[in-house]
Design an enzyme around this catalytic site. Structure first.
Site, PDB file in Angstrom:
ATOM      1  N   SER A 138       0.859  -1.176   0.000  1.00  0.00           N
ATOM      2  CA  SER A 138       0.000   0.000   0.000  1.00  0.00           C
ATOM      3  C   SER A 138       0.899   1.231   0.000  1.00  0.00           C
ATOM      4  O   SER A 138       2.021   1.192   0.516  1.00  0.00           O
ATOM      5  CB  SER A 138      -0.887   0.018   1.244  1.00  0.00           C
ATOM      6  N   TYR A 151      -2.821  -1.808  10.179  1.00  0.00           N
ATOM      7  CA  TYR A 151      -2.812  -2.039   8.734  1.00  0.00           C
ATOM      8  C   TYR A 151      -1.593  -1.362   8.115  1.00  0.00           C
ATOM      9  O   TYR A 151      -0.828  -1.983   7.365  1.00  0.00           O
ATOM     10  CB  TYR A 151      -4.088  -1.489   8.096  1.00  0.00           C
TER      11      TYR A 151
END
Length: 249
Positions: A138, A151
């Site tokens: 990400s 996350y």
């Protein structure tokens, strides 16, 4: 990585970016196997998209991974590409003890799942022509989104893991590519209708175009993710972190 003629296994392949990649790669002339936990979703995908195959697999369960690797060895001896895409993204309140299990789930799925998959499937890839591992991380690996702290941390860890993996596989003939998306309109974090997130089709098109233009790429970062990916290098880290820190949705 070449874009056709591969045998590709994609974890988290039943929705979002994983399913999108599966459909695009299948249409480009690759044999694609989608992996996921839910048999009903796997059955629906293989029924609706003839030619795509499925492998039941739970990345949170080491025994499931080991069993899937053995089944893949027998059923797909030409497997040469692993896409580690399975992941979860949930909000956490670090002041609330009830968020601790959420944090632990992120580590189990996003980080340990990818590491375990890599260890289990690398023996199948090593020695195969045009072998590659794609780790979907990400842009938040480079500047965290504070409402999703674990996350973001798992994606930062996967960036580091991918860097080390690439070095260790230098002489093994396995390419390592990191895919670092921005926010994309998928059900991850409920972003499917978020106008501030990138449309999934646009993300897939730009990502595969980048790979087509540079098949030896180490990272695939679409333009929309660049302001986060490059923040530390260009001196805008604090500004970007403050901007992301204002996200409360």
């Amino acid at each position: 990585m070449k874009l056709t003629g591969n045998t590709v296994l994609i974890t988290g392949g039943t929705s979002g970016i994983g399913l999108g990649l599966a459909l695009r790669l299948h249409a480009s002339g690759n044999k694609v196997i989608v992996a996921g936990r839910r048999k009903e979703l796997l059955d629906r995908i293989t029924s609706e998209h003839p030619g795509i195959e499925a492998l039941a697999l739970d990345v949170t369960d080491p025994a499931s991974i080991a069993g899937a690797a053995e089944r893949a060895r027998a059923a797909y001896p030409e497997l040469n590409v692993l896409v580690n895409n399975a992941g979860i993204m949930l909000r956490e309140n670090l002041l609330d003890p009830a968020s601790l299990p959420l944090a632990e789930d992120h580590v189990t799925v996003n980080l340990l799942g990818t590491i375990r998959m890599t260890y289990a499937f690398l023996p199948l890839l090593t020695g195969r022509p045009d072998a590659a591992v794609l780790n979907v991380t990400s842009a938040l690996a480079f500047v965290p989104l504070p409402i999703t702290p674990t996350y973001s941390a798992t994606k930062a860890a996967l960036h580091s893991f991918s860097e080390s993996l690439r070095v260790q596989l230098t002489d093994a003939g396995v390419q390592v590519i990191e895919v670092a998306p921005p926010g994309v309109r998928t059900t991850l974090l409920g972003q499917q209708d978020d106008e501030n997130s990138m449309p999934l089709d646009d993300f897939l098109t730009e990502t595969l175009d980048l790979l087509r233009e540079k098949p030896d790429a180490r990272e695939l970062v679409v333009e929309r993710a660049r302001f986060v990916r490059d923040a530390e290098a260009n001196g805008s880290y604090d500004t970007v972190l403050a901007q992301l820190g204002g996200v409360r949705a």
